[in-house]
Design an enzyme around this catalytic site. Structure first.
Site, mmCIF file in Angstrom:
data_model
loop_
_atom_site.group_PDB
_atom_site.id
_atom_site.type_symbol
_atom_site.label_atom_id
_atom_site.label_comp_id
_atom_site.label_asym_id
_atom_site.label_seq_id
_atom_site.Cartn_x
_atom_site.Cartn_y
_atom_site.Cartn_z
ATOM 1 N N HIS A 1 0.816 -1.205 0.000
ATOM 2 C CA HIS A 1 0.000 0.000 0.000
ATOM 3 C C HIS A 1 0.854 1.261 0.000
ATOM 4 C CE1 HIS A 1 -3.058 -2.792 2.244
ATOM 5 N NE2 HIS A 1 -2.815 -3.179 1.014
ATOM 6 N N VAL A 2 1.679 1.397 -1.023
ATOM 7 C CA VAL A 2 2.419 2.645 -1.200
ATOM 8 C C VAL A 2 1.474 3.655 -1.847
ATOM 9 C CG1 VAL A 2 4.799 1.841 -1.172
ATOM 10 C CG2 VAL A 2 3.457 1.510 -3.221
#
Lengths: 588, 261
Positions: A515-516
């Site tokens: 989840h960048v």
């Protein structure tokens, strides 16, 4: 020299979740659409066959479906005084590639962000005062509200067939479901998934502690479902090979199982695979995109002219393409000016492992998104004033698998090898489980993306450089969330627990999540955001940049539902406003 | 509306692209950029949900017999090491008997060994461990140098004996020294990193599907109670705290299925 192809109305960079949704909507408008995808064509029957999909080594350890660093990677440093090094093998986050993108190998955890999350800066400042926030925290309001996005969350969830239970139906809090969530216009398309033993035990403990535990929303379906496009998904079988794997059972929502069967049959759509976009081309004014240039797998260069360019790549690539194409000013941390690369954020994960004497969990039976959670410690659902940090996360028993190379929990102090490890593995494999805390990651003026001065990709283009470390606020939040998890764990009455709060410095060799976020963030002002509230570039109005790259900071939830909602939101603006009068949808 | 001409031209462009591929390969170094990606070809799809016959990519079962990467000395060292990392005992067979060394040998002979999928462009510079491995050597080269360095250390320390000649207790002492970085290896080999690599690969060999040469008779899965490559647990998911009744199965099935009755 690039060979020029016939003009298209729309060129889409990347055929994952967002690209597929936009391509389907815009071909419905009668437009000629082409998607340029750097990875291979993939489909369920040929690429995720159940005959050999249950292969932990190949898919979960050797990462067969993911972007290979030889094709593209990123460099990393913890701060501006450190020299960045290339991420030579992916581990902490795992970028997708190919048709379907990361939606092929996600877990299906389908969370809406809280209404407060979209007005975070305003909300926290009003409740606690500006001085409560760390001085270099750069959180922002999104420029879009939960109420704006609700119909589009709904649309994405009904595309997927998401299995869950509403906690807030049109403003009325329900006895089941998440009581903290924003109001839903209707219930989930399908009921919650069945529960394994671990989540069931957690739910009992959570009720005893006075909380309202609820089923994690899952896009691995509890029953067959036909979506509004007429595509049918099957019932999840709890095989335990979900995240990092394609689903051979048509029960995990992905572009393949929800939308491509319709999109691919359209005569006004084309997908070109194994073709990597080099840059978005601009005209002499620099204010208008003329299309894209890409290189195909044989090394030949092509120019694809188009009236509208939709950047739908993995979020880091969205930011990198803006930089390589000269769209918008790259963020400079010294002057704090520029917007492309600003406000990179991640996710702050932690866990508590529990070791029991008398339990058989069979945690290898799992979907990627089954489980029970509580949301009391997320966002601003609790008073932060006594704690000295902002943010939070959901926590729960959401273990997605017990594949043995990755997942054998042994108590602290167990030797990592030899007869001691072997015995502990045997004793604990099926009687130990883990609670997970899914914490927020807020943005800072010294956490950002830019182009690496040293390392290049195979085409000689600079790699993206990530400057990131875990900050004191996030570490305090993680310690708090992990302490709360430990209370739930103790109520489940194990022999022993192990608390694993997130610790700094950021370690790129430890898997955390993919989840960048951020880098091409949305907002209300072109001096502090790269795209407007419709994900349209402030600088080049016929470019839209779609994905988690638009998040000004990340909340304590998984991002895909919000990415899907933003995609439908942007699509509506393109169809109903932009196509009628091409140009900026918001005046700067 | 659909413009068939535009689609047709794009397809034509794609096939002319294939015609020019041979000359491109001969005349430009660009093709080298794609060397890590075997059998990759740009494709254009439109107007139909593509179905490409025989395009599925099943795994290739390992071929028993002999060593593909290790020489005889490396193989005997490796067999001794995997047997100490996961020893055979009254709980079940250990690393040697389940084929961990064979597994590692086949992995090193394949795409994992030479790092063809990893980012291997210079400069190769030292870095904090949290920035990830920065070695110029792929796993295969690391094993070649690492095993030689371990044997060189053993010859010096234990009266000219190789690792495989040592007693189990002596072998454990050497492995502990590697793990903790308390023994110095020649040829610049970093003991803790090499130990970590061997331990990871040994556990992979113990617990991966038997199709890759380790986990013989699914002994690793039997030890812990993992049912393997099954695909449907719907009938058991709500049987809480009840052991799953069926034995493990691999991608190729199980040996009892393949016996003639």
């Amino acid at each position: 020299m690039a060979r020029k192809l016939p003009r298209k109305d729309v060129v889409i960079i990347g055929l994952g979740w967002t690209g597929s949704i936009l391509a389907n909507d815009l071909t419905d408008e009668g437009l000629e659409v082409v998607a340029i995808e750097r990875g291979p064509w993939r489909d369920t029957a040929t690429d995720f066959a159940p005959k050999y999909a249950a292969d932990e080594l190949r898919y979960a350890v050797r990462l067969d479906l993911f972007l290979q660093p030889a094709q593209e990677t990123f460099t990393l440093r913890h701060n501006e005084s450190e020299e960045a090094r290339p991420i030579r093998q992916f581990a902490s986050f795992l970028p997708g590639t190919g048709v379907g993108g990361a939606g092929v190998h996600w877990n299906g955890q389908t969370w809406r962000f809280h209404p407060d999350d979209f007005v975070l800066k305003t909300h926290l400042t009003e409740r606690y005062g500006a001085k409560f926030l760390p001085p270099n925290m750069t959180i922002q309001d999104w420029g879009v509200t939960y109420e704006d996005l609700e119909p589009h969350y709904d649309k994405f969830e009904y595309l997927c067939g998401t299995s869950g239970e509403a906690g807030n139906l049109r403003g009325t809090i329900q006895k089941t479901g998440n009581p903290f969530e924003g109001a839903r216009s209707r219930d989930y398309p399908t009921p919650p998934q069945k529960l394994n033993y671990g989540p069931s035990l957690f739910a009992t403990a959570a009720r005893e502690l006075g909380h309202q535990p609820f089923h994690q929303p899952s896009s691995n379906l509890s029953q067959p479902y036909t979506n509004p496009y007429g595509v049918t998904l099957g019932e999840c079988t709890f095989c335990g090979y979900c995240e990092r794997f394609g689903c051979g059972n048509y029960s995990k929502a992905s572009a393949q199982t929800t939308i491509l069967p319709v999109l691919m049959r359209k005569s006004n759509f084309e997908a070109r695979t194994e073709c990597e976009v080099m840059k978005i081309n601009l005209d002499s004014t620099g204010k208008k995109a003329t299309g894209v240039t890409y290189i195909d797998a044989s090394g030949e260069e092509w120019e694809q002219p188009a009236d509208l360019v939709l950047t739908c790549a993995f979020m880091l690539d969205n930011a990198r393409l803006m930089m390589l194409s000269g769209i918008g000013k790259i963020y400079d941390p010294k002057t704090r000016e520029g917007v492309i690369g600003k406000n990179f954020s991640y996710q702050t994960m932690s866990s508590v492992q529990m070791f029991f004497d008398d339990k058989i969990f069979n945690a290898f039976m799992a979907s990627g998104a089954q489980g029970m959670c509580v949301d009391d410690f997320n966002g601003d659902n609790f008073d932060h004033a006594p704690h000295g940090f902002v943010g939070g996360g959901y926590l729960g028993m959401v273990q997605t698998n017990a594949r043995p190379i990755e997942t054998i929990y042994v108590p602290p102090g167990t030797p990592s090898w030899g007869a001691g490890w072997k015995k502990a593995a045997k004793v604990n494999y099926n009687s130990a489980i883990q609670l997970t805390g899914h914490g927020s990651s807020y943005s800072y003026d010294d956490v950002f993306l830019d182009l690496d001065p040293t390392y290049k990709d195979r085409f000689g283009r600079p790699l993206m450089r990530i400057t990131f470390d875990l900050k004191e606020n996030e570490l305090k939040m993680s310690a708090f969330l992990t302490d709360r998890m430990a209370e739930f764990a103790k109520a489940m009455n194990p022999r022993q627990i192990a608390k694993l709060p997130r610790k700094g410095p950021y370690d790129v060799t430890q898997y955390q999540t993919t989840h960048v976020c951020g880098g091409v963030i949305m907002g209300t002002n072109p001096t502090t955001s790269a795209v407007n509230r419709y994900l349209q570039s402030w600088d080049v109005s016929n470019v839209f940049v779609v994905g988690a790259s638009a998040f000004p900071q990340n909340a304590g939830y998984n991002p895909t539902d919000t990415v899907g909602a933003l995609t439908y939101w942007a699509s509506k603006a393109i169809r109903e406003q932009y196509l009628k009068a091409p140009g900026p949808l918001v005046q700067a | 509306m659909a413009d068939k001409t535009a689609g047709g031209q794009a397809v034509a462009a794609s096939s002319s692209l294939q015609q020019t591929r041979r000359s491109l390969l001969a005349t430009t170094t660009l093709a080298l950029l794609f060397a890590p990606f075997a059998n990759v070809e740009a494709r254009t799809f439109g107007g139909v949900l593509p179905w490409i016959p025989e395009s599925a990519d099943p795994p290739t079962p390992f071929q028993p017999g002999g060593w593909h990467y290790f020489d005889a000395r490396e193989a005997s060292t490796m067999e001794a090491i995997v047997e100490r990392l996961i020893p055979g005992d009254d709980l079940g067979p250990g690393g040697r008997d389940v084929g961990c060394a064979v597994f590692i040998d086949r992995q090193l002979a394949g795409p994992y060994g030479d790092s063809r999928r990893l980012y291997m462009r210079p400069p190769f510079a030292k870095a904090a461990a949290t920035l990830g491995p920065q070695s110029q050597d792929g796993p295969a080269a690391q094993y070649r140098r690492g095993l030689a360095a371990i044997n060189a250390y053993c010859r010096t320390t234990f009266a000219n004996k190789e690792f495989s000649d040592l007693s189990p207790a002596e072998q454990d002492t050497v492995l502990t020294g590697l793990e903790k970085g308390t023994i110095a290896l020649s040829d610049g080999v970093a003991g803790p990193q090499f130990f970590k690599l061997m331990l990871q690969n040994t556990k992979e060999g113990f617990l991966a599907d038997p199709i890759y040469g380790g986990n013989r008779d699914m002994a690793g899965w039997v030890l812990i109670g993992f049912p393997g490559a099954r695909y449907d647990y719907r009938d058991h998911i709500e049987k809480h705290n009840v052991a799953y009744p069926l034995p493990p199965v691999g991608i190729m099935g199980r040996s009892s299925w393949n016996q003639k009755s």
